[in-house]
Design a protein around this motif. Structure first.
Motif, short mmCIF file in Angstrom:
data_model
loop_
_atom_site.label_atom_id
_atom_site.label_comp_id
_atom_site.label_asym_id
_atom_site.label_seq_id
_atom_site.Cartn_x
_atom_site.Cartn_y
_atom_site.Cartn_z
N ILE A 10 63.92 45.23 90.13
CA ILE A 10 64.09 45.23 91.59
C ILE A 10 65.57 45.15 91.96
CG2 ILE A 10 63.62 43.97 93.71
CD1 ILE A 10 60.94 43.32 92.75
N TYR A 11 66.28 44.28 91.27
CA TYR A 11 67.71 44.09 91.55
C TYR A 11 68.48 45.38 91.28
CZ TYR A 11 72.44 42.25 90.55
OH TYR A 11 73.79 42.00 90.50
N THR A 12 68.17 46.03 90.17
CA THR A 12 68.87 47.26 89.83
C THR A 12 68.54 48.37 90.83
OG1 THR A 12 68.74 46.65 87.51
CG2 THR A 12 69.30 48.93 87.99
N VAL A 34 65.16 42.21 86.96
CA VAL A 34 66.18 43.22 86.64
C VAL A 34 65.84 44.54 87.31
CG1 VAL A 34 67.22 44.55 84.78
CG2 VAL A 34 66.86 42.11 84.49
#
Lengths: 280, 363, 311
Positions: free
Chosen positions: C26-28, C24
Motif C-alpha cells: 500500500i505504501y509503495t 509495503v
C-alpha cells in the motif's frame, strides 16, 4: 525562605501569569465562536463578548445548518474514513513494525529507511499521480480512495513508533513462546499485539488528527456531496453561506465540539504518549 | 573546613514526617557516614544539609552560621551524586570548571585549580573527553574532582560507590579515605553498605525510619550497639539473636537462660530490667566457638556449612528452631546434619530488654 | 534468534514476507509510486486531448524562465519563506518559553495548562482559519472592541484584507494554532533531563536562568533542530489555511500565495488558466526539491554536528 524565592528570575506568580495569559489567548477565539453560535443574530453583533442569555439564546443557526446541509452525513464520512484507516494502519503497521524490529534479514535496514521516507516527504507532492491512479482504479468520489491514501500517509510514522515500542519488549518473552512451540504468527497475534496496546493511543492520535482535519485529499479525490468529510463540508458550506453569521458560527461549533470533547477525554493519554519518548 | 550542627531537624512532606527531629554534632574535618537501610531517611537528611530540600523545622548550622535559609551555593558545600550527574554535553574540564565559572572565579585561577585537581585524581589526560567516553571509575573521579575544585567547607557524598563493580569499589573507597586524609575537609557520606561505613568513618550515624538510632565511632557501634537495630545492622554476618529470660539479678550481673541453652551470668547493669522479663541475647557469629570453653552453651544441629577459605560459616539451629550463624576457622570439621555444641564468652554477649534497648556493661 | 536465516540458507522465511507485504504494498503504490511518477510527469507535456509526450526540461524552463510564471513562482517561494520565518521567530521561541515554564519543578496546574494550550493544535486548520477570519472581520468588529478596551483602537486595520499585512497575519494565525507542537516536544525533551543534573548545577551555584541556559538548552538542541525541520516541512507543504481563508487565488493580489496554493492552481487551473497535471507535477517536484534541500541541510549540516547525549 523569602530571600531565596525573591532571587528567582520570576516567582511562581509570574510563571502563572504568563501561562495563564497564554491559555486565555489560546482559548478565547474558540470560546467566542462557541458562545456566539447559541445567540440570535442581533446579539452576536450587539454584544459579541457576552455569554448567551435567556433573551439572546437561539438555536436558529444549528437549525439552518442541519436543514441546509448534510451535516450528519459529513460526520459519518469523517468517522468512517478515520476509523477504518486507523484500524488498517494499526494492524498492517504493527505487522511491518514487528518484522522490521524482530527479524534479521537481508535488506532490513534498507527497507526500514525506505518505509521512513514518508515521515519526511509529504504525500501531497504526489497528488497529480495519486489522482491519476484513483481515476484509473475507478475510485474517484469514494471513501475507499481516501482510506487507501490515508493508510499510505500514516504508515511511515506508525511503523516508526511501533517498532521503537516493540524493541522494548523483553526478548525472553518471545523466546519463551518459541520454546513453547508457538508459530511466528501466533507470537505476533497472541503476544506482541496485546503488548503494544499502550502505543495505540500515540499512533492513534498521529494517525487520526491529520486525517480528520485534512482538506486537501477530500477536495481533490472525493469532493462529491455524498463523500465529503466534515472539514470539506464545513468549508464548502461556509463558502456558500458566508454572510449568514448564525449558520457560519453554528457549523464551526459543530465541527469543533466533537474534537474538543474527544480531546478532553483522551488528553491525558495523548500527552503522556507524546512525552513518554516514543517520538523523538 | 567547618563544623556542622543539626538541632532537632525535621522534614515533612505535607502531613507525612520523614525525619523526626535529628540532633547531631559534626566536628571540623570529621568523616561522618550516614548508614541505614533504604528508606531510612539518610539521603533526605543529606539533601536537607545540602539545601536541595527545605528543612521543615529545626536549625542547621554550618560553622557558626544558621544556614536554613541559604541556597545550596551559599552553604559552601559540594556534592557527589550517586549517578555522578556529570553534564553530558561538557568535557571533563568544563564539568569541573562550571561551578567556578558561575562563581565568577578568575579564569587563570579556574585553570590552575582544575589542572591541580585533575592531577590528584589522575584525570589530567582525560580533560578533553566527554563523560560518555569515560569508564565508570573515571566518571566517579570526575564527579569527585568537580566537588574538590570548588574548595568547599563540606563534602557531601550520596552513595557514590554503588554504581561501581566490587573491585573498583574497594579501590575507590581507599582513594576517598586518602583524599580525606589529604584535604582534611569535613565529609558527610551516605551509604547503605555497612562495610563502607565501618572502613571510612570517623563517626557513624545509624538511621532508621527517620530517627537516629546511634552515633559513634565504628568500633564503638560494633562493641556496644545501643539497641537491637544497630546490633543487627552493624557487623557481617549479622549478630545472632536468641530469646531468653532473666532468672536472677545480682551484684555480679544479670543471669539469663535461653531455650535450649545454658544459664549464664552476664556482667551487665540491670537498669530497669526485672526478673522474669523476656529478653534477647545477642552473640556475634565471630564470637561463637565450637566446644564448651565459653560461659554460655548451646547445642544445635548443622544446616549448612559455607567454606570461604580462611573462614567457614556454620549455619545451625537450636531445638526450638532458632537459626544461628557461627564463624569458625577453616579447620572446623562441622558437617551438615550433625549435632554441634557451641559456646561464647560472657564478655562478648549482648543483652536487650523487652523494648530492644541494650543493657549497659558493668564498669 | 531462531529465524535469522534468509533465502537460500534455510527455508524461505514466509512469515517475514507475510508480515511486511500489506504495508509495503500500500505504501509503495499510494505514496512512493505517485511521488516518483510525479517527478516523471514533470518531464512530460500534455496536448489538448490529454495525451502526454516527453518534453525534457521544458516545464522547468517555463516556470523559471517565462516572466509571468517566474514572477508567480518566486512570489510563492518568497511568501512561503516569510511564512516559515514567522514560525521560526515566533512559534518556536514561544513554544520553548512555554515548555521551559511548564517543566519548572513543583508547578501547580501543570497538566491543565498543557492540555488547554495544546487544544487549538488538535482542531482543523480550516476551522481555525474561519474562526480567525470572523474575529478579525471588521463586520463583526470584535477585534476593534477588544482593542478599544486596551486603548489601541486606532491600531485596528482589516489585517487579513490588506496586501501588506495579510501574509503575516495568516502566518501568526498558524503560529497561534501550532505553538502546542514545539511546546510539547520540547517539554518532553526537558522532562528527560535527569534531576540529578539540575541539582548538581544548583550546588555549583547556578540559578534557574543559568540552569536553563547552560544545562537544559544545550541538551535539548537536537529537539529544537528537529522541531525546526518539522516546521520547515509543514510550512512548505501548507495549503489548507490559505485556501480556507483566501481561496485558491491567495489574495489580495496573490500576496498570500505560497507553494501549496500555487501547486493547486497550476494543477486544477483557475479563472482563465486551464489546469495542467504535468505543470502541477513540475511545481510539486520543485516543492520536493525545496523540502529536500531543507532536509539534507538538517541531516548533514545540523544533525551531525549536534550530539545527542546519553542521559
Amino acid at each position: 525562605m523569602s530571600m531565596q524565592k525573591m532571587r528567582k528570575p520570576l516567582g511562581a506568580a509570574g510563571v502563572h501569569a504568563i501561562l495563564g495569559a497564554y491559555t486565555v489567548l489560546a482559548l478565547w477565539p474558540i470560546f467566542l465562536v462557541i458562545a456566539n453560535s447559541f445567540k440570535e443574530r442581533k446579539a452576536i453583533f450587539r454584544d459579541p463578548l457576552a455569554l448567551p442569555t435567556i433573551d439572546s439564546f437561539s438555536l436558529i443557526g444549528f437549525e439552518k445548518v442541519l436543514g441546509k446541509s448534510s451535516f450528519g452525513l459529513y460526520l459519518f464520512n469523517s468517522l468512517s474514513v478515520t476509523l477504518i484507516t486507523l484500524a488498517i494502519v494499526l494492524l498492517i503497521g504493527a505487522m511491518a513494525a514487528w518484522a522490521l524490529s524482530e527479524y534479521k534479514f537481508k535488506g532490513n535496514t534498507l527497507l526500514s529507511i525506505y518505509m521512513a521516507i514518508g515521515i519526511m516527504v509529504p504525500i501531497r507532492l504526489g497528488s497529480v499521480s495519486i489522482l491519476q491512479l484513483i481515476v484509473d482504479l475507478d475510485l474517484t468520489n469514494t471513501r475507499t480512495a481516501l482510506v487507501l491514501v490515508y493508510v499510505a500517509q500514516s504508515l511511515p510514522l506508525a511503523i516508526f513508533i511501533l517498532s521503537e515500542f516493540m524493541r522494548q519488549i523483553p526478548g525472553d518473552l518471545k523466546e519463551a513462546a518459541r520454546c513453547d512451540g508457538i508459530s511466528e504468527y501466533g507470537i505476533f497475534f497472541h503476544i506482541i499485539l496485546p503488548l503494544v496496546r499502550p502505543a495505540i493511543a500515540t499512533v492513534g492520535v498521529f494517525t487520526m488528527v491529520p486525517i480528520w482535519n485534512d482538506l486537501w485529499f477530500p477536495l481533490i479525490l472525493a469532493p462529491s456531496p455524498e463523500t465529503a468529510t466534515i472539514t470539506l463540508g464545513v468549508q464548502q458550506f461556509i463558502g456558500q453561506y458566508v454572510t449568514d453569521w448564525n449558520s457560519v458560527l453554528a457549523s464551526l461549533t459543530m465541527a469543533i465540539l466533537p474534537v474538543l470533547i474527544i480531546y478532553l477525554i483522551f488528553s491525558r493519554q495523548l500527552i503522556r504518549g507524546i512525552t513518554s519518548g516514543a517520538v523523538k | 573546613m567547618s563544623s556542622i550542627r543539626l538541632n532537632n531537624v525535621k522534614k515533612a512532606y505535607g502531613a507525612t514526617e520523614v525525619i523526626h527531629g535529628v540532633d547531631l554534632d559534626i566536628s571540623e574535618g570529621e568523616f561522618v557516614v550516614f548508614v541505614g537501610p533504604s528508606g531510612c531517611g539518610k539521603s533526605t537528611l543529606l539533601r536537607l544539609i545540602s539545601g536541595l530540600e527545605d528543612i521543615t523545622d529545626g536549625d542547621l548550622y554550618i560553622g557558626d552560621e544558621r544556614v536554613n535559609d541559604y541556597r545550596p551555593k551559599e552553604r559552601g558545600i559540594a556534592m557527589v551524586f550517586q549517578s555522578y550527574a556529570l553534564y553530558p554535553h561538557m568535557t571533563v574540564y568544563k564539568n569541573m570548571a562550571f561551578g567556578l565559572k558561575l562563581g565568577k572565579t578568575d579564569k587563570a585561577e579556574i585553570d590552575r585549580r582544575v589542572r591541580e585537581t585533575a592531577k590528584i585524581l589522575q584525570l589530567d589526560k582525560l580533560l578533553d573527553r566527554r563523560p560518555s567516553e569515560l569508564s565508570g571509575g573515571q566518571r566517579q573521579r570526575v564527579a569527585i574532582g568537580r566537588a574538590i575544585v570548588r574548595q568547599p567547607k563540606v563534602f557531601l557524598f550520596d552513595e557514590p560507590l554503588s554504581n561501581l563493580d566490587a573491585a573498583l569499589r574497594v579501590q575507590t573507597r581507599i582513594e576517598i579515605a586518602n583524599l580525606h586524609e589529604e584535604l582534611k575537609t569535613t565529609i558527610i557520606y551516605v551509604t547503605h553498605d555497612q562495610v563502607e561505613a565501618m572502613t571510612l568513618a570517623d563517626k557513624i550515624v545509624v538511621l532508621n525510619g527517620g530517627n537516629v538510632e546511634q552515633v559513634g565511632a565504628p568500633l564503638e557501634l560494633y562493641n556496644s550497639p545501643r539497641n537491637l537495630f544497630v546490633a543487627g545492622f552493624i557487623g557481617s554476618p549479622s549478630m545472632n539473636f536468641i530469646k531468653g529470660e532473666i532468672t536472677l539479678i545480682s551484684d555480679t550481673g544479670v543471669t539469663v537462660t535461653a531455650g535450649g541453652g545454658s544459664a549464664v551470668t552476664l556482667p551487665l547493669k540491670p537498669g530497669k530490667a526485672t526478673v522474669g522479663e523476656a529478653v534477647t541475647i545477642g552473640v556475634r557469629p565471630e564470637h561463637m566457638n565450637e566446644g564448651a570453653d565459653g560461659d554460655f552453651h548451646l547445642t544445635g544441629r548443622v544446616d549448612v556449612v559455607e567454606r570461604l577459605g580462611d573462614v567457614s560459616y556454620v549455619y545451625f539451629h537450636l531445638p526450638d528452631t532458632e537459626r544461628l550463624t557461627m564463624s569458625v576457622p577453616f579447620t572446623s570439621a562441622a558437617k551438615k546434619g550433625e549435632a554441634i555444641a557451641v559456646s561464647a564468652a560472657s564478655a562478648d554477649i549482648h543483652l536487650f530488654d523487652e523494648q530492644g534497648q541494650a543493657l549497659e556493661r558493668l564498669p | 534468534m531462531k529465524t535469522t536465516q534468509t533465502g537460500w540458507l534455510g527455508r524461505f522465511p514466509w512469515h517475514i514476507a507475510v508480515f511486511l507485504a500489506p504495508a509495503v504494498l500500500i505504501y509503495t503504490l499510494f505514496m512512493i509510486y505517485p511521488l516518483l511518477d510525479s517527478i516523471r510527469l514533470s518531464f512530460f507535456t500534455a496536448d489538448d486531448s490529454g495525451a502526454i509526450s516527453y518534453a525534457g526540461f521544458a516545464n522547468y524552463v517555463t516556470i523559471l524562465g517565462d516572466p509571468e510564471w517566474r514572477a508567480s513562482f518566486l512570489n510563492a517561494l518568497y511568501n512561503n519563506l516569510v511564512f516559515f520565518l514567522v514560525h521560526m521567530l515566533v512559534q518556536n521561541p514561544v513554544g520553548l518559553l512555554l515548555a521551559a515554564l511548564l517543566s519548572l519543578p513543583r508547578l501547580r496546574l501543570r497538566s491543565t495548562y498543557r492540555t488547554l494550550i495544546f487544544m487549538p493544535t488538535m482542531l482543523s486548520v480550516v476551522i481555525i482559519g474561519f474562526v480567525w477570519q470572523l474575529i478579525l472581520s471588521p463586520l463583526w468588529g470584535i477585534s476593534e472592541t477588544l482593542l478599544y478596551y486596551v486603548g489601541l483602537v486606532d491600531w485596528f486595520e482589516p489585517w487579513l484584507g490588506q496586501e501588506n499585512t495579510a501574509l503575516v497575519t495568516l502566518s501568526l494565525i498558524s503560529v497561534w494554532q501550532f505553538v502546542g507542537i514545539p511546546m510539547i516536544l520540547i517539554y518532553a525533551a526537558l522532562l528527560l533531563i535527569p534531576e540529578d543534573l539540575t541539582e548538581a548545577a544548583e550546588i555549583d551555584g547556578a540559578n534557574h536562568w543559568h540552569i536553563f541556559w547552560h544545562i537544559k538548552l544545550p541538551l535539548i538542541l537536537p529537539t529544537i533542530a528537529m522541531v525546526s525541520i518539522l516546521t520547515f516541512i509543514a510550512n512548505f507543504n501548507a495549503f489548507d489555511l490559505i485556501y480556507a481563508v483566501k481561496g485558491a487565488l491567495a489574495g489580495p493580489n496573490f500576496s498570500t500565495d505560497i507553494m501549496g496554493t500555487l501547486f493547486y492552481r497550476t494543477f486544477f487551473g483557475f479563472q482563465l488558466q486551464l489546469g495542467s497535471p504535468t505543470m502541477g507535477a513540475t511545481v510539486a517536484t520543485l516543492m520536493f526539491l525545496v523540502i529536500l534541500v531543507g532536509v539534507l541541510f538538517y541531516l548533514f549540516g545540523v544533525q551531525r554536528r549536534l550530539r545527542r547525549y546519553a542521559m
